[in-house]
Design an enzyme around this catalytic site. Structure first.
Site, PDB file in Angstrom:
ATOM      1  N   LYS A  16      76.566  59.748  36.416  1.00  0.00           N
ATOM      2  CA  LYS A  16      75.872  59.973  37.693  1.00  0.00           C
ATOM      3  C   LYS A  16      76.838  60.097  38.866  1.00  0.00           C
ATOM      4  O   LYS A  16      76.558  59.661  39.979  1.00  0.00           O
ATOM      5  CB  LYS A  16      74.851  58.866  37.970  1.00  0.00           C
ATOM      6  CG  LYS A  16      73.917  58.535  36.822  1.00  0.00           C
ATOM      7  CD  LYS A  16      73.267  59.766  36.213  1.00  0.00           C
ATOM      8  CE  LYS A  16      72.314  60.467  37.186  1.00  0.00           C
ATOM      9  NZ  LYS A  16      71.691  61.680  36.573  1.00  0.00           N
ATOM     10  N   THR A  17      78.007  60.691  38.609  1.00  0.00           N
ATOM     11  CA  THR A  17      78.966  60.906  39.705  1.00  0.00           C
ATOM     12  C   THR A  17      79.295  62.379  39.903  1.00  0.00           C
ATOM     13  O   THR A  17      80.079  62.718  40.787  1.00  0.00           O
ATOM     14  CB  THR A  17      80.281  60.150  39.431  1.00  0.00           C
ATOM     15  OG1 THR A  17      80.841  60.615  38.189  1.00  0.00           O
ATOM     16  CG2 THR A  17      80.057  58.650  39.370  1.00  0.00           C
ATOM     17  N   THR A  35      79.872  64.489  36.911  1.00  0.00           N
ATOM     18  CA  THR A  35      80.693  64.938  35.789  1.00  0.00           C
ATOM     19  C   THR A  35      80.156  66.216  35.150  1.00  0.00           C
ATOM     20  O   THR A  35      80.932  67.043  34.674  1.00  0.00           O
ATOM     21  CB  THR A  35      80.787  63.834  34.714  1.00  0.00           C
ATOM     22  OG1 THR A  35      79.462  63.434  34.325  1.00  0.00           O
ATOM     23  CG2 THR A  35      81.541  62.622  35.240  1.00  0.00           C
ATOM     24  N   THR A  36      78.842  66.388  35.150  1.00  0.00           N
ATOM     25  CA  THR A  36      78.284  67.609  34.559  1.00  0.00           C
ATOM     26  C   THR A  36      78.620  68.824  35.404  1.00  0.00           C
ATOM     27  O   THR A  36      78.919  69.904  34.872  1.00  0.00           O
ATOM     28  CB  THR A  36      76.762  67.476  34.392  1.00  0.00           C
ATOM     29  OG1 THR A  36      76.458  66.300  33.642  1.00  0.00           O
ATOM     30  CG2 THR A  36      76.192  68.680  33.667  1.00  0.00           C
ATOM     31  N   SER A  60      71.183  56.127  41.499  1.00  0.00           N
ATOM     32  CA  SER A  60      70.977  57.360  40.745  1.00  0.00           C
ATOM     33  C   SER A  60      70.707  57.056  39.272  1.00  0.00           C
ATOM     34  O   SER A  60      69.855  57.690  38.643  1.00  0.00           O
ATOM     35  CB  SER A  60      72.202  58.268  40.883  1.00  0.00           C
ATOM     36  OG  SER A  60      72.019  59.467  40.172  1.00  0.00           O
ATOM     37  N   LYS A  85      69.324  68.082  36.702  1.00  0.00           N
ATOM     38  CA  LYS A  85      70.424  67.783  37.609  1.00  0.00           C
ATOM     39  C   LYS A  85      70.012  68.093  39.044  1.00  0.00           C
ATOM     40  O   LYS A  85      69.278  69.051  39.305  1.00  0.00           O
ATOM     41  CB  LYS A  85      71.662  68.599  37.229  1.00  0.00           C
ATOM     42  CG  LYS A  85      72.131  68.358  35.793  1.00  0.00           C
ATOM     43  CD  LYS A  85      72.510  66.900  35.552  1.00  0.00           C
ATOM     44  CE  LYS A  85      72.942  66.665  34.111  1.00  0.00           C
ATOM     45  NZ  LYS A  85      73.276  65.249  33.858  1.00  0.00           N
ATOM     46  N   ARG A 142      68.164  66.259  40.858  1.00  0.00           N
ATOM     47  CA  ARG A 142      66.790  65.833  41.083  1.00  0.00           C
ATOM     48  C   ARG A 142      66.686  65.057  42.396  1.00  0.00           C
ATOM     49  O   ARG A 142      67.536  64.246  42.727  1.00  0.00           O
ATOM     50  CB  ARG A 142      66.332  64.954  39.917  1.00  0.00           C
ATOM     51  CG  ARG A 142      64.864  64.609  39.938  1.00  0.00           C
ATOM     52  CD  ARG A 142      64.491  63.671  38.811  1.00  0.00           C
ATOM     53  NE  ARG A 142      64.610  64.318  37.504  1.00  0.00           N
ATOM     54  CZ  ARG A 142      65.578  64.027  36.639  1.00  0.00           C
ATOM     55  NH1 ARG A 142      66.494  63.132  36.957  1.00  0.00           N
ATOM     56  NH2 ARG A 142      65.630  64.641  35.473  1.00  0.00           N
ATOM     57  N   LYS A 143      65.623  65.318  43.150  1.00  0.00           N
ATOM     58  CA  LYS A 143      65.424  64.630  44.426  1.00  0.00           C
ATOM     59  C   LYS A 143      64.503  63.436  44.210  1.00  0.00           C
ATOM     60  O   LYS A 143      63.519  63.518  43.488  1.00  0.00           O
ATOM     61  CB  LYS A 143      64.835  65.584  45.458  1.00  0.00           C
ATOM     62  CG  LYS A 143      65.744  66.769  45.770  1.00  0.00           C
ATOM     63  CD  LYS A 143      65.229  67.567  46.952  1.00  0.00           C
ATOM     64  CE  LYS A 143      66.095  68.783  47.238  1.00  0.00           C
ATOM     65  NZ  LYS A 143      67.498  68.427  47.503  1.00  0.00           N
ATOM     66  N   TYR A 144      64.839  62.332  44.872  1.00  0.00           N
ATOM     67  CA  TYR A 144      64.029  61.118  44.775  1.00  0.00           C
ATOM     68  C   TYR A 144      64.107  60.382  46.097  1.00  0.00           C
ATOM     69  O   TYR A 144      64.958  60.670  46.953  1.00  0.00           O
ATOM     70  CB  TYR A 144      64.490  60.236  43.612  1.00  0.00           C
ATOM     71  CG  TYR A 144      65.985  60.192  43.396  1.00  0.00           C
ATOM     72  CD1 TYR A 144      66.565  60.903  42.348  1.00  0.00           C
ATOM     73  CD2 TYR A 144      66.815  59.456  44.240  1.00  0.00           C
ATOM     74  CE1 TYR A 144      67.920  60.881  42.141  1.00  0.00           C
ATOM     75  CE2 TYR A 144      68.178  59.429  44.036  1.00  0.00           C
ATOM     76  CZ  TYR A 144      68.736  60.137  42.986  1.00  0.00           C
ATOM     77  OH  TYR A 144      70.084  60.126  42.782  1.00  0.00           O
TER      78      TYR A 144
END
Length: 873
Positions: A605-606, A608-609, A703, A824, A826-828
């Site tokens: 969650k930093t 990396t993808t 996240s 990827k 995604r808004k929250y």
């Protein structure tokens, strides 16, 4: 009157006689009193007539004494602090060799002429259980401040000192050792040593007899002591040089090792008058470590020995066993059982070569099979072929079935569960087909090899378990297929005898609780060097040590090994191409070119993808194929996938078209906070570059929580974010597990430091995750420079910002874009203020440590970290 005169004269005569007698008595008493005084302070000439068999007449107090009681050794870490003269000094390396062979932890310091000592205490616990000085004069001549600190530490924590005296002059020296009530003499030649049987030090060492002959070297220091606080451990006679000091008695016994019992200042010390070249000094050194550490640094007295005889039925004519050799083998086996409990030779056979010798040797084959029940047996390969040369499992199975058929026809047991591969091929580096075939045909449970992790140095050999087969380290004993004649032994027969009598082979037994020795059929024909070696080895071990020698069947031996060393169960894979011997016994169909040149390690969650997507846009950068089981990531170094082996791992990577310019990599975001991944990665790909991305750990935690909610994690759906991060130790296990996954990866400094234990700083790149999100082209320029990849790729032209998605995407032809998937970006909802405040406080110390680490590494602070540090002020 005459009677009175006679009586008077008789009385005078009596008085004169009495007076004369008294004078003579006084003179005699004075003589013996003086002689006695002199004998206590100088070793008299009469001492030269004393032998070790008459120790009570030696000029020392040899009664059994009690040393200072050792403190609770648990108050210190089981680590030895070693002060060496230099990292290359011969004695220093010998000290380290024994510590490593014994698997004791140690810390090396160059002995300072001046300057501060290393930190000795951490959190009220002593860091070191024992202190060793390669040169004891560095300890004795230490400045008063540091000496008082060190002595205070030794007294308070019950820590002993071992030191070696090194002479610096060529002539015979005589002086008082500063701070000690005894004299020493240096640069002497000595001979004929023996051990004080009353020394509380000796444990492995047995005080048995006189070791006659000259001791190695002419630079010995001997100690002349006459104080009950000091106990001699080893004596030796001084040889008579031309320049021998008058104060040294010719042929007298002097101590070459003394034990300061700690009665004077509360510190026990063992002082050696020479280095460790003399085998008996080495043995006492092992005992001194055990004694001064309160037996925390000690090995059991049990020694398990298994002697394998490889290549049964193999060998050219003239090198094999005849009937007399087989009978000698049986007789010697019975002889050895008197010294090695349950001793049994273990015979490894290749049935194809049965009856391929001379007529006498073929009769020897039959004699062996006629005594089949007297030995243990294990399968070699049928044709003695190296398993790595068989590229498919079925061919290996065929070979093994032939050997098993031979065994069944001749009554050879097939259920011992042990096998050895010719030349140890296929065991390590692992040839998976061998392991599978062994299980199918023989139900093998144990094998052995000299190749893990490397052949040399032998003290580093370890065991491991793979495919449920226990692999034990195998030892050499100086006997190979070509060593069949005593007089033709390489270097001369004395080299073999030296190895047996206090040399390499002897200390292999002393320092290894379990030893599997490799020998060959040819060592038991002709001069029968195999029998000569192990009979003499057993005799020497029994004569000079208290070790209990015994033999166990292979499977029992393997279980015993991993009881002693459970930490060795997991293998540590290495690059087979980094060791020529490994490369020679590795399939030519395999290539090390399929190993990655760099790793993206996370954390999760930093970003990396996103980094992964940007990297594979580069024409020279190639990624692994996705794993269907672990969310596309290979996750090799941090999970049980590691036990599948490197063949499984390399199958995920393509064969590069150009080894020099192509860069293979993989991204597994769980590597970052894994305990095992850094060590495993460094072992297999030590030159790989490491890339990590850091964002605000509070945002990363939030996240991850939202990520788990989207995947319908029950705990994430049931509890609010604040409830998760603030949960106490009594919270439900599923809540605590989620909390750990949220919070622990954000301990950035701790995790990076773990990686830096195994990788140098120049191989690590730390990316600002916030900058990667806002200005990826600049970051990717930095990444390309760090990797050294060519050609330079212009990301400014290849990336475009997608305002709808809210992040950067790859620009394709005709204005099309390739973006990350729906999962990827995604808004929250934004994080609540209570959680933000809680996490800011929670990560405060971690962020401070991160800033210190980045400053030390010379890396800039990410913008989010600078903002967080402003809150600390």
């Amino acid at each position: 009157m005459s009677f009175i005169m006679k009586l008077h004269r008789h009385f005078q005569r009596t008085v004169i006689l009495l007076a004369t007698f008294c004078m003579v008595s006084i003179i005699i008493s004075a003589y013996y009193l003086y002689s006695g005084y002199k004998q206590e302070n100088e070793l008299s000439e009469t001492a030269s007539e004393v032998d070790c068999g008459d120790l009570q007449h030696l000029p020392y107090q040899l009664m059994e004494v009690k040393a200072m009681k050792l403190f609770d050794a648990s108050r210190t870490d089981p680590t030895v602090l070693v002060f060496v003269e230099s990292q290359y000094s011969s004695l220093g390396q010998d000290i380290i060799m024994i510590l490593e062979s014994s698997r004791f932890q140690y810390h090396i310091e160059i002995a300072p002429g001046k300057g501060d000592l290393p930190v000795l205490i951490d959190k009220m616990k002593g860091k070191y259980i024992l202190i060793i000085y390669e040169n004891i004069l560095k300890y004795i001549n230490m400045d008063s401040w540091n000496r008082s600190l060190l002595d205070k530490y030794c007294v308070e924590y019950g820590v002993g000192v071992i030191g070696f005296h090194k002479t610096s002059e060529k002539s015979v020296q005589s002086f008082q050792l500063k701070g000690f009530p005894f004299s020493i003499y240096g640069n002497l030649a000595v001979k004929d040593c023996c051990i004080n049987p009353h020394s509380p030090l000796i444990r492995v060492t047995k005080s048995s007899k006189l070791e006659k002959g000259s001791l190695p070297g002419t630079d010995w220091t001997v100690f002349q002591i006459n104080h009950s606080a000091y106990q001699p451990v080893i004596f030796a006679k001084v040889k008579t040089p031309e320049n021998l000091s008058p104060s040294i008695s010719k042929g007298a016994f002097y101590a070459t090792i003394i034990h300061d019992l700690g009665l004077h200042d509360g510190i026990q010390r063992v002082l050696f008058g020479n280095n460790l070249n003399f085998w008996l000094h080495k043995l006492i050194f092992i005992d001194a470590i055990s004694f001064l550490s309160g037996k925390r640094l000690t090995l059991s007295l049990d020694r398990y020995i298994l002697v394998d005889i490889d290549d049964i039925f193999v060998g050219k004519e003239g090198t094999r066993m005849n009937t007399n050799d087989v009978k000698a083998l049986l007789d010697t086996q019975n002889l050895l059982r008197a010294q090695i409990t349950n001793f049994t030779f273990n015979l490894g056979f290749s049935g194809k070569f049965y009856h391929t010798g001379t007529e006498e040797e073929d009769e020897g084959d039959d004699c062996l099979l006629g005594s089949v029940d007297e030995f243990w047996w294990f399968p070699h390969m049928w044709s003695h072929m190296q398993p790595h040369l068989f590229h498919n499992e079925s061919s290996l199975v065929e070979q093994m079935i032939l050997n098993k058929k031979f065994a069944l026809e001749h009554g050879i047991p097939t259920d011992m569960g042990y096998a050895v591969a010719p030349h140890h091929s296929g065991v390590y580096p692992v040839h998976v087909q061998l392991y599978e075939a062994w299980k199918k045909v023989w139900n093998i449970k144990i094998t052995s090899t000299e190749e893990y992790p490397h052949l040399k140095p032998a003290r580093y050999r370890r065991g491991f378990i793979h495919k449920n087969i226990m692999v034990l380290p195998r030892q050499t004993c100086g006997l190979f297929t070509h060593t069949i004649f005593y007089k033709e032994y390489p270097g001369g027969p004395k080299e073999l005898d030296k190895s047996i009598q206090g040399g390499e082979l002897f200390f292999t037994v002393v320092l290894n609780p379990i030893s599997i020795f490799m020998t060959h059929l040819s060592n038991y024909g002709n001069d029968r060097l195999g029998l000569y070696t192990f009979v003499n080895l057993a005799n020497f071990v029994k004569s000079w040590t208290n070790l209990r020698l015994q033999t166990l069947p292979p499977v029992q031996l393997a279980h015993k090994y991993f009881e002693l060393f459970p930490d060795q169960k997991d293998p540590l894979w290495q690059n087979p191409c980094d060791d020529k011997r490994h490369r020679d016994i590795w399939s030519k169909e395999k290539t090390c070119d399929r190993l990655p040149k760099f790793l993206v390690i996370g954390p999760q969650k930093t970003g990396t993808t996103a980094l992964y997507l940007f990297l594979v846009m580069h024409p020279s950068i190639l990624s692994n194929s996705p794993s269907p089981k672990t969310f596309e990531e290979v996750q090799f170094f941090n999970r049980n996938n590691y036990h599948r082996g490197i063949d499984w791992y390399m199958d995920f990577f393509p064969v590069p078209s150009n080894v020099t310019t192509d860069f293979l990599f993989e991204k597994s975001a769980n590597y970052f906070h894994s305990e095992e991944a850094p060590k495993r990665a460094a072992s297999l790909v030590p030159k790989a570059k490491i890339i990590t991305i850091l964002i605000d750990p509070s945002d990363r935690a939030y996240s991850w929580y939202q990520h788990q909610r989207s995947h319908e994690d029950p705990a994430a759906l049931k509890f609010s974010f604040y409830e998760v991060i603030s949960a106490g130790p009594r919270a439900p296990s599923e809540l605590r597990a989620l909390q750990k996954r949220c919070l622990v990866p954000g301990w950035y400094a701790s995790h990076i430091e773990r990686w830096l234990v195994y990788f140098p700083p120049f191989q690590l790149l730390i990316i600002d995750g916030q900058q990667l999100r806002t200005d990826p082209a600049t970051v990717m320029d930095e990444v390309q420079k760090f990797l050294g990849v060519l050609p330079h790729y212009n990301y400014s032209e290849a990336l475009t910002f997608d305002s709808h998605k809210g992040f950067w995407c790859q620009l394709l032809e005709e204005g099309k874009t390739k973006c990350l998937g729906k999962s990827k970006g995604r808004k929250y909802p934004p994080m609540d203020s209570d959680s933000r405040t809680f996490l800011s406080s929670y990560y405060r110390d971690h962020n401070v440590e991160l800033s210190k680490l980045l400053h030390k590494l010379g890396q800039p602070l990410p913008s989010w970290l600078r903002q967080e540090l402003q809150k600390v002020r």
